[in-house]
Design a protein around this motif. Sequence first.
Motif, PDB file in Angstrom:
ATOM      1  N   LEU A 145       0.849  -1.185   0.000  1.00 22.32           N
ATOM      2  CA  LEU A 145       0.000   0.000   0.000  1.00 22.32           C
ATOM      3  C   LEU A 145       0.885   1.235   0.000  1.00 22.32           C
ATOM      4  O   LEU A 145       1.881   1.296   0.721  1.00 22.32           O
ATOM      5  CB  LEU A 145      -0.863  -0.002   1.270  1.00 22.32           C
ATOM      6  CG  LEU A 145      -1.684   1.253   1.570  1.00 22.32           C
ATOM      7  CD1 LEU A 145      -2.851   1.367   0.596  1.00 22.32           C
ATOM      8  CD2 LEU A 145      -2.197   1.222   3.007  1.00 22.32           C
ATOM      9  N   LEU A 146       0.515   2.236  -0.805  1.00 23.04           N
ATOM     10  CA  LEU A 146       1.198   3.530  -0.777  1.00 23.04           C
ATOM     11  C   LEU A 146       0.321   4.519  -0.015  1.00 23.04           C
ATOM     12  O   LEU A 146      -0.851   4.696  -0.351  1.00 23.04           O
ATOM     13  CB  LEU A 146       1.449   4.029  -2.201  1.00 23.04           C
ATOM     14  CG  LEU A 146       1.962   5.474  -2.344  1.00 23.04           C
ATOM     15  CD1 LEU A 146       3.309   5.658  -1.666  1.00 23.04           C
ATOM     16  CD2 LEU A 146       2.060   5.863  -3.816  1.00 23.04           C
ATOM     17  N   ALA A 147       0.876   5.136   1.022  1.00 24.36           N
ATOM     18  CA  ALA A 147       0.142   6.160   1.784  1.00 24.36           C
ATOM     19  C   ALA A 147       0.815   7.502   1.530  1.00 24.36           C
ATOM     20  O   ALA A 147       1.959   7.720   1.926  1.00 24.36           O
ATOM     21  CB  ALA A 147       0.156   5.827   3.272  1.00 24.36           C
ATOM     22  N   ARG A 200       8.442   4.110  -7.394  1.00 18.37           N
ATOM     23  CA  ARG A 200       8.573   2.990  -8.355  1.00 18.37           C
ATOM     24  C   ARG A 200       9.770   2.104  -8.028  1.00 18.37           C
ATOM     25  O   ARG A 200       9.714   0.889  -8.138  1.00 18.37           O
ATOM     26  CB  ARG A 200       8.768   3.556  -9.769  1.00 18.37           C
ATOM     27  CG  ARG A 200       7.471   3.889 -10.440  1.00 18.37           C
ATOM     28  CD  ARG A 200       7.481   3.480 -11.911  1.00 18.37           C
ATOM     29  NE  ARG A 200       6.133   3.659 -12.443  1.00 18.37           N
ATOM     30  CZ  ARG A 200       5.699   4.815 -12.952  1.00 18.37           C
ATOM     31  NH1 ARG A 200       6.508   5.867 -13.014  1.00 18.37           N
ATOM     32  NH2 ARG A 200       4.475   4.916 -13.406  1.00 18.37           N
ATOM     33  N   GLN A 201      10.852   2.755  -7.610  1.00 15.96           N
ATOM     34  CA  GLN A 201      12.073   1.995  -7.311  1.00 15.96           C
ATOM     35  C   GLN A 201      11.914   1.128  -6.059  1.00 15.96           C
ATOM     36  O   GLN A 201      12.676   0.189  -5.851  1.00 15.96           O
ATOM     37  CB  GLN A 201      13.259   2.957  -7.147  1.00 15.96           C
ATOM     38  CG  GLN A 201      13.721   3.533  -8.489  1.00 15.96           C
ATOM     39  CD  GLN A 201      14.688   4.698  -8.326  1.00 15.96           C
ATOM     40  OE1 GLN A 201      15.093   5.022  -7.221  1.00 15.96           O
ATOM     41  NE2 GLN A 201      15.053   5.319  -9.444  1.00 15.96           N
ATOM     42  N   LEU A 202      10.915   1.448  -5.248  1.00 17.51           N
ATOM     43  CA  LEU A 202      10.694   0.677  -4.015  1.00 17.51           C
ATOM     44  C   LEU A 202       9.833  -0.555  -4.267  1.00 17.51           C
ATOM     45  O   LEU A 202       9.678  -1.402  -3.391  1.00 17.51           O
ATOM     46  CB  LEU A 202      10.038   1.564  -2.946  1.00 17.51           C
ATOM     47  CG  LEU A 202      10.921   2.711  -2.426  1.00 17.51           C
ATOM     48  CD1 LEU A 202      10.110   3.663  -1.557  1.00 17.51           C
ATOM     49  CD2 LEU A 202      12.113   2.170  -1.647  1.00 17.51           C
ATOM     50  N   GLY A 203       9.254  -0.649  -5.461  1.00 18.80           N
ATOM     51  CA  GLY A 203       8.485  -1.857  -5.784  1.00 18.80           C
ATOM     52  C   GLY A 203       7.084  -1.555  -6.284  1.00 18.80           C
ATOM     53  O   GLY A 203       6.666  -0.408  -6.381  1.00 18.80           O
ATOM     54  N   ARG A 204       6.368  -2.628  -6.558  1.00 18.15           N
ATOM     55  CA  ARG A 204       5.029  -2.538  -7.110  1.00 18.15           C
ATOM     56  C   ARG A 204       4.061  -2.002  -6.051  1.00 18.15           C
ATOM     57  O   ARG A 204       4.160  -2.338  -4.873  1.00 18.15           O
ATOM     58  CB  ARG A 204       4.627  -3.952  -7.524  1.00 18.15           C
ATOM     59  CG  ARG A 204       3.224  -4.109  -8.025  1.00 18.15           C
ATOM     60  CD  ARG A 204       2.822  -5.576  -7.884  1.00 18.15           C
ATOM     61  NE  ARG A 204       1.357  -5.653  -7.814  1.00 18.15           N
ATOM     62  CZ  ARG A 204       0.621  -6.290  -8.717  1.00 18.15           C
ATOM     63  NH1 ARG A 204       1.190  -6.911  -9.710  1.00 18.15           N
ATOM     64  NH2 ARG A 204      -0.690  -6.309  -8.602  1.00 18.15           N
ATOM     65  N   VAL A 205       3.113  -1.181  -6.489  1.00 17.67           N
ATOM     66  CA  VAL A 205       2.102  -0.628  -5.583  1.00 17.67           C
ATOM     67  C   VAL A 205       0.734  -1.222  -5.934  1.00 17.67           C
ATOM     68  O   VAL A 205       0.251  -1.060  -7.056  1.00 17.67           O
ATOM     69  CB  VAL A 205       2.057   0.922  -5.689  1.00 17.67           C
ATOM     70  CG1 VAL A 205       0.899   1.482  -4.874  1.00 17.67           C
ATOM     71  CG2 VAL A 205       3.380   1.522  -5.221  1.00 17.67           C
ATOM     72  N   ASP A 206       0.126  -1.928  -4.971  1.00 15.52           N
ATOM     73  CA  ASP A 206      -1.164  -2.576  -5.225  1.00 15.52           C
ATOM     74  C   ASP A 206      -2.358  -1.648  -4.979  1.00 15.52           C
ATOM     75  O   ASP A 206      -3.425  -1.831  -5.567  1.00 15.52           O
ATOM     76  CB  ASP A 206      -1.312  -3.817  -4.336  1.00 15.52           C
ATOM     77  CG  ASP A 206      -0.254  -4.861  -4.656  1.00 15.52           C
ATOM     78  OD1 ASP A 206      -0.282  -5.396  -5.785  1.00 15.52           O
ATOM     79  OD2 ASP A 206       0.609  -5.127  -3.798  1.00 15.52           O
ATOM     80  N   ALA A 207      -2.188  -0.685  -4.061  1.00 14.02           N
ATOM     81  CA  ALA A 207      -3.273   0.227  -3.723  1.00 14.02           C
ATOM     82  C   ALA A 207      -2.661   1.491  -3.133  1.00 14.02           C
ATOM     83  O   ALA A 207      -1.515   1.479  -2.682  1.00 14.02           O
ATOM     84  CB  ALA A 207      -4.220  -0.427  -2.717  1.00 14.02           C
ATOM     85  N   ALA A 208      -3.426   2.589  -3.153  1.00 12.49           N
ATOM     86  CA  ALA A 208      -2.872   3.853  -2.652  1.00 12.49           C
ATOM     87  C   ALA A 208      -3.938   4.670  -1.937  1.00 12.49           C
ATOM     88  O   ALA A 208      -5.105   4.669  -2.311  1.00 12.49           O
ATOM     89  CB  ALA A 208      -2.274   4.660  -3.806  1.00 12.49           C
ATOM     90  N   VAL A 221      -3.026   7.095  -9.381  1.00  8.03           N
ATOM     91  CA  VAL A 221      -3.692   6.225 -10.362  1.00  8.03           C
ATOM     92  C   VAL A 221      -2.648   5.594 -11.286  1.00  8.03           C
ATOM     93  O   VAL A 221      -2.700   4.395 -11.601  1.00  8.03           O
ATOM     94  CB  VAL A 221      -4.750   7.014 -11.175  1.00  8.03           C
ATOM     95  CG1 VAL A 221      -5.275   6.176 -12.339  1.00  8.03           C
ATOM     96  CG2 VAL A 221      -5.902   7.447 -10.265  1.00  8.03           C
ATOM     97  N   GLU A 222      -1.685   6.413 -11.680  1.00  6.25           N
ATOM     98  CA  GLU A 222      -0.598   5.931 -12.555  1.00  6.25           C
ATOM     99  C   GLU A 222       0.190   4.806 -11.855  1.00  6.25           C
ATOM    100  O   GLU A 222       0.498   3.773 -12.461  1.00  6.25           O
ATOM    101  CB  GLU A 222       0.320   7.128 -12.826  1.00  6.25           C
ATOM    102  CG  GLU A 222       1.365   6.933 -13.900  1.00  6.25           C
ATOM    103  CD  GLU A 222       2.356   8.106 -13.913  1.00  6.25           C
ATOM    104  OE1 GLU A 222       3.553   7.821 -14.052  1.00  6.25           O
ATOM    105  OE2 GLU A 222       1.938   9.271 -13.753  1.00  6.25           O
ATOM    106  N   LEU A 223       0.493   4.983 -10.577  1.00  8.29           N
ATOM    107  CA  LEU A 223       1.296   3.994  -9.842  1.00  8.29           C
ATOM    108  C   LEU A 223       0.541   2.690  -9.605  1.00  8.29           C
ATOM    109  O   LEU A 223       1.137   1.613  -9.629  1.00  8.29           O
ATOM    110  CB  LEU A 223       1.750   4.582  -8.495  1.00  8.29           C
ATOM    111  CG  LEU A 223       2.932   5.554  -8.582  1.00  8.29           C
ATOM    112  CD1 LEU A 223       3.014   6.414  -7.317  1.00  8.29           C
ATOM    113  CD2 LEU A 223       4.247   4.808  -8.797  1.00  8.29           C
ATOM    114  N   LYS A 229      -8.294   1.460  -7.283  1.00  4.62           N
ATOM    115  CA  LYS A 229      -7.338   1.037  -6.254  1.00  4.62           C
ATOM    116  C   LYS A 229      -6.784   2.241  -5.491  1.00  4.62           C
ATOM    117  O   LYS A 229      -5.756   2.148  -4.810  1.00  4.62           O
ATOM    118  CB  LYS A 229      -6.187   0.268  -6.913  1.00  4.62           C
ATOM    119  CG  LYS A 229      -6.584  -1.147  -7.275  1.00  4.62           C
ATOM    120  CD  LYS A 229      -6.667  -1.953  -5.995  1.00  4.62           C
ATOM    121  CE  LYS A 229      -7.329  -3.308  -6.142  1.00  4.62           C
ATOM    122  NZ  LYS A 229      -7.664  -3.829  -4.804  1.00  4.62           N
ATOM    123  N   VAL A 230      -7.456   3.398  -5.641  1.00  6.36           N
ATOM    124  CA  VAL A 230      -7.035   4.619  -4.947  1.00  6.36           C
ATOM    125  C   VAL A 230      -8.233   5.180  -4.185  1.00  6.36           C
ATOM    126  O   VAL A 230      -9.354   5.197  -4.708  1.00  6.36           O
ATOM    127  CB  VAL A 230      -6.515   5.687  -5.952  1.00  6.36           C
ATOM    128  CG1 VAL A 230      -6.046   6.941  -5.212  1.00  6.36           C
ATOM    129  CG2 VAL A 230      -5.379   5.113  -6.809  1.00  6.36           C
TER     130      VAL A 230
END
Length: 301
Positions: A145-147, A200-208, A221-223, A229-230
């Motif tokens: 998850l990206l916060a 992006r360099q930290l890995g795949r983002v499944d949700a934000a 949305v792009e990530l 998923k946002v």
Amino acid sequence: MVDDMKRVSFAEFGGPDVLRLVDAEEPHAGPGQVRIAVRAAGVNPVDWRIREGQFQKVHPIELPAGVGQDASGVVDEVGEGVDGVEVGDHVFGEGSSAYAEFAVLSAWARMPEGLTFEEAAGYPSVVETALRILGEVGVRSGQTLLASGASGGVGSAVLQIARDRGITVIGTAGAANQDYLRSLGAVATTYGEGWVERVRQLGRVDAALDLAGSGVIRELVELTGDPRKVVSIADLDAPELGVRFSGVAGSMPDALAEAVDLISRGKLHIPVEKSYTLAEAAAAHIDSQAGHTRGRRVVVV
């Protein structure tokens, strides 16, 4: 004889300077409510959004109005039909006009051992919001998850609840709050120029989750590759980009029960960054609106 108390009130919509500390009639607990002698009230962004009149179209309020919904204190009146709580109990929960000497709560829980009144006042809305948006964004154990804007109250709760559920969290915050995010179990990075590439360099983002409303919806949305998923709690224009704006609270009693469980298990702690007196409510709003909070701000009675 009507008993008076001090409360923070505003008679017109506007900036922090419309807030006044006034004498007001004490409220009383109605059916299904308790009244508390307030010890502390949480300062939430919704408080100043209401004061500015941002929600008048959706949830109109009558003026003059009180301020604040989260509070902790000592029960001193128990309404009709209420059981499981008695006068003298230390509780925290949600009500109305909480920046005051007395407030009526419509949802509450007993304070967990070891929690101060100041800390307790910081939990109700942020935990409810964190639980709700984690559910809405549909992120599961083993996912990432990206916060965005993760160091405030809701972010602090999201990071710890997600960690307890086996979710990896990448959190963005200012340079000064990187260590704080790491202390809560997040993979931390700064926002500002180049932040999308850093994530992006930290890995795949499944949700934000957009927690700060800093105009990042397109990038989130792009990530994630999918607007569904946002979820945003801060950008009222999010729906224009197909992203859900989460503004309708879920069950506060359920959220408080979960908060008590997490706190008691040592899985959730939200620090109080700064405390203010009732007379300093305007300063509390100015600081809250400026952002960059680490944890919570509270008004102490």
